[in-house]
Design a protein around this motif. Structure first.
Motif, PDB file in Angstrom:
ATOM      1  N   UNK A  18       0.836  -1.204   0.000  1.00  0.00           N
ATOM      2  CA  UNK A  18       0.000   0.000   0.000  1.00  0.00           C
ATOM      3  C   UNK A  18       0.875   1.262   0.000  1.00  0.00           C
ATOM      4  N   UNK A  19       0.723   2.052  -1.028  1.00  0.00           N
ATOM      5  CA  UNK A  19       1.536   3.253  -1.204  1.00  0.00           C
ATOM      6  C   UNK A  19       0.631   4.439  -1.464  1.00  0.00           C
ATOM      7  N   UNK A  20       1.167   5.630  -1.203  1.00  0.00           N
ATOM      8  CA  UNK A  20       0.446   6.860  -1.531  1.00  0.00           C
ATOM      9  C   UNK A  20       1.427   7.863  -2.111  1.00  0.00           C
ATOM     10  N   UNK A  21       0.932   8.646  -3.039  1.00  0.00           N
ATOM     11  CA  UNK A  21       1.712   9.717  -3.649  1.00  0.00           C
ATOM     12  C   UNK A  21       0.974  11.023  -3.368  1.00  0.00           C
ATOM     13  N   UNK A  43      -2.628   5.084  -3.904  1.00  0.00           N
ATOM     14  CA  UNK A  43      -3.568   6.201  -3.928  1.00  0.00           C
ATOM     15  C   UNK A  43      -2.796   7.479  -4.201  1.00  0.00           C
ATOM     16  N   UNK A  44      -3.444   8.402  -4.882  1.00  0.00           N
ATOM     17  CA  UNK A  44      -2.829   9.700  -5.135  1.00  0.00           C
ATOM     18  C   UNK A  44      -3.660  10.806  -4.533  1.00  0.00           C
ATOM     19  N   UNK A  45      -2.990  11.822  -4.029  1.00  0.00           N
ATOM     20  CA  UNK A  45      -3.722  12.981  -3.517  1.00  0.00           C
ATOM     21  C   UNK A  45      -3.047  14.238  -4.011  1.00  0.00           C
ATOM     22  N   UNK A  46      -3.860  15.208  -4.389  1.00  0.00           N
ATOM     23  CA  UNK A  46      -3.370  16.497  -4.845  1.00  0.00           C
ATOM     24  C   UNK A  46      -4.299  17.574  -4.284  1.00  0.00           C
ATOM     25  N   UNK A  47      -3.762  18.736  -3.909  1.00  0.00           N
ATOM     26  CA  UNK A  47      -4.643  19.783  -3.371  1.00  0.00           C
ATOM     27  C   UNK A  47      -5.622  20.338  -4.389  1.00  0.00           C
ATOM     28  N   UNK A  48      -5.373  20.085  -5.670  1.00  0.00           N
ATOM     29  CA  UNK A  48      -6.241  20.619  -6.722  1.00  0.00           C
ATOM     30  C   UNK A  48      -7.372  19.630  -7.013  1.00  0.00           C
TER      31      UNK A  48
END
Length: 350
Positions: A18-21, A43-48
């Motif tokens: 399990x990784x996140x970017x 999973x990826x997360x971006x403020x936009x």
């Protein structure tokens, strides 16, 4: 865990990890896509919000909040803009599990490494910097192959953080087939100034001079490979370049002084009509360019105890990287850790 990159399909052993970017622009998006292609649960997360929506349309998990994205993850890669990394590191450290390995891809290392030490994160945070990129930005420009075979700096620390370095080095080698370059944060910043940051200044200067030239349009019409290659990184988003240069300002200025000194020697020989000196100076430059394109390496395997204080291991790793070497495998088994190391011929560290 065995982490020998020479084994068949080494990337396959990371399936389901399990990784996140965090931050899914060009670099973060490319990291995310490569991890997904290797079978990691990423999973990826971006403020936009628009970027998160785009990620979902690509079939990538993209939670609405950073806390959701990093919860329960084994590794989190911080890939946002350089000025945001310190605050993001603290947020992620609070939300991710205590055994989660944290790393970043920022273009400078010393300041963030010192910040992590001050905040008690040195046992789980491994400063990193993959030496790759493009003159474009955003998740729409990302590609799973962007970082494959890159030189990827990782900064090992003594004590518990050494285990995090080993784990992460194996992941980077196996999944990206990268050349892991172990260095201290300070040595990274000094070397990166001349290898990466000063070229942005020179590209900007050449492109800027062309823009202000009396025959600007004619210059652009005649521009061929040398101009295109020399100005490529001037196409990098301006704000990103400014953050990078300011983040390593003193070392960049030192590197620029060395370039200016050599340029002055070239200009002096040209001004004097001194063909012999001009030829000799370009012969020096040609030798360095040739070394970049074809450099012989000696390969060896170095073994250390997996336990202990790791000081000798970390010192050897840093000498290897500072001497121009890299790692292509890391294996932890039977109470030992072994590294497959490649050093410029005749320079292997003791």
């Amino acid at each position: 865990m065995t982490t020998d990159a020479s084994a068949p399909d080494p990337a396959g052993r990371w399936a389901g990890v399990r990784a996140a970017v965090v931050g899914t622009g060009l670099i973060g998006g490319s990291v995310l896509l490569r991890l997904r292609a290797a079978g990691l649960d990423v999973a990826g997360w971006d403020p936009d919000p628009a970027t998160r929506r785009h990620a979902r349309r690509q079939g990538v998990e993209a939670p609405e909040t950073l806390d959701e994205a990093v919860a329960g993850r084994r590794v989190v890669l911080l890939c946002g803009p350089l000025p945001t990394l310190a605050d993001t590191l603290l947020r992620v450290a609070r939300a991710a599990p205590p055994d989660c390995v944290l790393t970043d891809v920022g273009s400078t290392k010393a300041e963030l490494a010192a910040f992590a030490t001050r905040h008690g994160l040195v046992d789980r945070f491994v400063p990193g910097h993959p030496m790759a990129g493009a003159d474009s930005a955003g998740l729409t420009s990302a590609t799973a192959a962007l970082l494959d075979s890159a030189a990827w700096v990782l900064c090992p620390s003594d004590g518990p953080a050494t285990a995090a370095f080993r784990w992460l080095a194996a992941l980077v080698v196996d999944v990206f087939r990268a050349r892991v370059v172990p260095m201290s944060p300070q040595e990274h910043d000094e070397a990166a100034a001349l290898a990466s940051h000063v070229p942005h200044l020179l590209a900007g200067a050449l492109a800027g001079a062309a823009r202000h030239a009396a025959l600007r349009d004619a210059v652009l019409a005649l521009a061929a490979g040398s101009f295109r290659d020399g100005t490529r990184v001037a196409g990098t988003p301006a704000a990103r370049t400014a953050s990078m240069l300011l983040g390593n300002r003193d070392r960049v200025l030192d590197g620029l002084a060395g370039v200016t000194a050599f340029l002055d020697r070239l200009a002096g020989a040209l001004r004097a009509g001194d063909a012999a000196s001009l030829t000799a100076l370009y012969a020096e430059a040609e030798a360095t360019r040739s070394a970049l394109l074809a450099r012989p390496f000696d390969t060896s395997v170095r073994v250390f105890p997996a336990g202990g204080d790791h000081a000798a291991e970390v010192a050897w790793l840093r000498r290897l990287g500072a001497g121009g070497g890299h790692l292509s495998a890391c294996r932890v088994a039977a109470g030992t850790v072994s590294y497959t190391a490649h050093a410029p011929a005749g320079t292997a560290p003791a």
